[in-house]
Design a protein around this motif. Structure first.
Motif, short mmCIF file in Angstrom:
data_model
loop_
_atom_site.label_atom_id
_atom_site.label_comp_id
_atom_site.label_asym_id
_atom_site.label_seq_id
_atom_site.Cartn_x
_atom_site.Cartn_y
_atom_site.Cartn_z
N GLY A 206 -5.26 0.83 -7.49
CA GLY A 206 -6.31 1.44 -6.68
C GLY A 206 -7.26 0.42 -6.09
N ALA A 207 -7.43 -0.70 -6.80
CA ALA A 207 -8.38 -1.73 -6.36
C ALA A 207 -7.80 -2.66 -5.30
N ASP A 208 -6.48 -2.70 -5.17
CA ASP A 208 -5.83 -3.72 -4.35
C ASP A 208 -6.33 -3.76 -2.91
N THR A 209 -6.44 -2.61 -2.25
CA THR A 209 -6.86 -2.61 -0.84
C THR A 209 -8.30 -3.08 -0.68
N ALA A 210 -9.16 -2.72 -1.62
CA ALA A 210 -10.55 -3.19 -1.56
C ALA A 210 -10.60 -4.70 -1.68
N ILE A 211 -9.82 -5.26 -2.60
CA ILE A 211 -9.78 -6.72 -2.77
C ILE A 211 -9.25 -7.38 -1.51
N TRP A 212 -8.22 -6.79 -0.92
CA TRP A 212 -7.66 -7.32 0.33
C TRP A 212 -8.69 -7.28 1.46
N LEU A 213 -9.41 -6.17 1.57
CA LEU A 213 -10.44 -6.05 2.61
C LEU A 213 -11.55 -7.07 2.40
N ALA A 214 -11.81 -7.42 1.16
CA ALA A 214 -12.88 -8.38 0.85
C ALA A 214 -12.47 -9.82 1.11
N THR A 215 -11.16 -10.07 1.16
CA THR A 215 -10.71 -11.47 1.16
C THR A 215 -9.78 -11.84 2.31
N GLN A 216 -8.85 -10.97 2.67
CA GLN A 216 -7.78 -11.35 3.58
C GLN A 216 -7.72 -10.56 4.88
N ALA A 217 -8.26 -9.37 4.90
CA ALA A 217 -8.16 -8.53 6.10
C ALA A 217 -8.83 -9.22 7.29
N PRO A 218 -8.27 -9.06 8.48
CA PRO A 218 -8.92 -9.65 9.66
C PRO A 218 -10.34 -9.13 9.81
N HIS A 219 -11.27 -10.05 10.02
CA HIS A 219 -12.68 -9.65 10.06
C HIS A 219 -12.99 -8.79 11.28
N ASP A 220 -12.17 -8.87 12.32
CA ASP A 220 -12.43 -8.06 13.51
C ASP A 220 -11.95 -6.63 13.36
N LYS A 221 -11.30 -6.32 12.24
CA LYS A 221 -10.92 -4.94 11.94
C LYS A 221 -12.11 -4.28 11.27
N THR A 222 -12.80 -3.41 12.00
CA THR A 222 -14.00 -2.78 11.46
C THR A 222 -14.07 -1.34 11.94
N GLY A 223 -14.70 -0.50 11.13
CA GLY A 223 -14.78 0.91 11.47
C GLY A 223 -13.48 1.65 11.26
N LYS A 224 -12.64 1.16 10.33
CA LYS A 224 -11.32 1.73 10.09
C LYS A 224 -11.24 2.34 8.68
N PHE A 225 -10.14 3.08 8.46
CA PHE A 225 -9.87 3.71 7.17
C PHE A 225 -8.52 3.18 6.70
N TRP A 226 -8.45 2.70 5.44
CA TRP A 226 -7.27 1.99 4.95
C TRP A 226 -6.74 2.60 3.65
N ARG A 227 -5.42 2.52 3.51
CA ARG A 227 -4.77 2.83 2.24
C ARG A 227 -3.56 1.91 2.12
N ASP A 228 -3.41 1.28 0.98
CA ASP A 228 -2.30 0.35 0.74
C ASP A 228 -2.23 -0.71 1.85
N ARG A 229 -3.39 -1.21 2.24
CA ARG A 229 -3.54 -2.27 3.25
C ARG A 229 -3.09 -1.84 4.65
N ARG A 230 -2.92 -0.56 4.87
CA ARG A 230 -2.53 -0.05 6.19
C ARG A 230 -3.59 0.92 6.70
N GLU A 231 -3.81 0.87 8.00
CA GLU A 231 -4.78 1.75 8.61
C GLU A 231 -4.27 3.18 8.62
N ILE A 232 -5.12 4.13 8.25
CA ILE A 232 -4.78 5.55 8.27
C ILE A 232 -5.83 6.29 9.08
#
Length: 234
Positions: A206-232
């Motif tokens: 459950g924590a994986d996507t939050a950790i990814w968003l905090a560290t690896q996700a492109p910073h220009d991706k904002t205002g999105k909804f994510w699950r399993d590192r994919r936008e939903i």
């Protein structure tokens, strides 16, 4: 005096469940973790189970006074920068009710903590986020807060997470010019005090996507909804 070179994250409700797994994962990535719980004792006990730079902090996100006091405590510790704010703390006030039987009190409890608490957290800790070069705000939401995921049996939870997703969109738009990314994420159905023992996912999953968003996700991706590192969809 706090080290200004270290990456620093504040995790609300970090003393157990998904929040604890997020804290553990970000410690492994060399973050300093400010772990909050509604009582300082709970935060301290959880912090003792972890190795790394952990600052236990008392914080009840349903209370403006508590939020203000937490920010002041960090200021007194010399902490004036926050790279990541993870709004994980939440409540589920929907035992044995439906949208036809719930009470105004339960609905207010859900909104006050799960939605309004997040707004007040961002407002209060914004100066610390602004001090970071590429700050991120991550809101732990739920698929039950998406328009196609609403259920009649968890009215206060669903509506508060739906409003949280709307808050994410509004905050992302408001903070874009400041270079602060804001996203929501769904951890899935996780074995926690809230999710129950029959849930298929571990807190770490459950924590994986939050950790990814905090560290690896492109910073220009904002205002999105994510699950399993994919936008939903919201």
């Amino acid at each position: 005096m706090a080290n200004s070179d270290v990456k620093r994250v504040l995790v609300t409700g970090g003393n157990r469940g998904i929040g604890f797994a997020i804290a553990q994962g970000l410690l492994a990535k060399d973050f300093e973790v400010i772990m909050t719980a509604r009582s300082l004792n709970s935060a301290q006990q959880a912090a003792q189970q972890l190795s790394g730079r952990v600052i236990p902090l008392e914080l009840d996100i349903s209370s403006d006074r508590s939020i203000t006091q937490a920010a002041e405590t960090l200021r007194q510790k010399g902490i004036n920068q926050l790279d990541v704010l993870i709004n994980n703390a939440g409540v589920y006030p929907d035992q044995d009710v439906t949208v036809l039987t719930t009470t105004r009190e339960a609905l207010l409890t859900g909104m006050n903590t799960n939605t309004f608490g997040v707004i007040r957290m961002v407002q209060t800790f914004l100066p610390l986020l602004e001090a970071a070069p590429t700050a991120r705000v991550i809101n732990v939401s739920s698929g039950m807060g998406s328009l196609n995921g609403l259920t009649t049996t968890a009215p206060s939870y669903c509506l508060s997470k739906l409003a949280l997703n709307g808050t994410t969109i509004m905050l992302a738009e408001s903070l874009h010019a400041k270079g602060i990314a804001v996203n929501s994420m769904c951890p899935g159905w996780v074995k926690t005090d809230m999710g129950g023992s029959s849930a298929p996912r571990s807190p770490e999953q459950g924590a994986d996507t939050a950790i990814w968003l905090a560290t690896q996700a492109p910073h220009d991706k904002t205002g999105k909804f994510w699950r399993d590192r994919r936008e939903i969809s919201f």
